[in-house]
Design a protein around this motif. Structure first.
Motif, mmCIF file in Angstrom:
data_model
loop_
_atom_site.group_PDB
_atom_site.id
_atom_site.type_symbol
_atom_site.label_atom_id
_atom_site.label_comp_id
_atom_site.label_asym_id
_atom_site.label_seq_id
_atom_site.Cartn_x
_atom_site.Cartn_y
_atom_site.Cartn_z
ATOM 1 N N ILE A 44 25.093 -3.138 51.402
ATOM 2 C CA ILE A 44 26.128 -2.535 52.240
ATOM 3 C C ILE A 44 27.482 -2.594 51.542
ATOM 4 O O ILE A 44 28.244 -1.620 51.550
ATOM 5 C CB ILE A 44 26.179 -3.236 53.613
ATOM 6 N N GLY A 45 27.783 -3.717 50.918
ATOM 7 C CA GLY A 45 29.049 -3.832 50.191
ATOM 8 C C GLY A 45 29.147 -2.855 49.031
ATOM 9 O O GLY A 45 30.170 -2.207 48.837
ATOM 10 N N VAL A 46 28.072 -2.747 48.266
ATOM 11 C CA VAL A 46 28.062 -1.796 47.142
ATOM 12 C C VAL A 46 28.175 -0.366 47.646
ATOM 13 O O VAL A 46 28.915 0.451 47.089
ATOM 14 C CB VAL A 46 26.786 -1.990 46.295
ATOM 15 N N LEU A 47 27.476 -0.059 48.732
ATOM 16 C CA LEU A 47 27.538 1.285 49.303
ATOM 17 C C LEU A 47 28.942 1.621 49.797
ATOM 18 O O LEU A 47 29.410 2.752 49.616
ATOM 19 C CB LEU A 47 26.528 1.407 50.445
ATOM 20 N N MET A 48 29.622 0.657 50.387
ATOM 21 C CA MET A 48 31.000 0.891 50.840
ATOM 22 C C MET A 48 31.910 1.255 49.675
ATOM 23 O O MET A 48 32.718 2.185 49.766
ATOM 24 C CB MET A 48 31.536 -0.357 51.553
#
Length: 84
Positions: A44-48
């Motif tokens: 989720i962090g990388v996608l953000m």
């Protein structure tokens, strides 16, 4: 070429939300051994961060995915080919 002040501020806000999620994911994944939730938080962090960098408008995300799928599925015919 550098980003505008608004672009830099927007990236800073995104990092303020993404980095704690990724840190919690790393803690869950490596220290506590909860690989499912840890990997999910890291993803989720990388996608953000990727969405902030490569998508100009949130409504563009669907069209980018759609264009990629259509380009992969449909091949344009050659100009010299009559289709027969």
């Amino acid at each position: 070429m550098g980003q505008s002040i608004f672009g830099q501020f927007s990236l800073l806000i995104t990092l303020a939300f993404a980095l704690p999620a990724m840190a919690a994911g790393v803690d869950l994944f490596f220290i506590q051994g909860n690989t499912t939730w840890g990997a999910a938080l890291i993803g989720i962090g990388v996608l953000m961060i990727l969405m902030e960098k490569y998508v100009d408008n949130p409504f563009d995300a669907g069209s980018i995915v759609g264009e990629t799928v259509v380009e992969a599925a449909v091949k344009e015919p050659d100009e010299g080919d009559d289709g027969e």
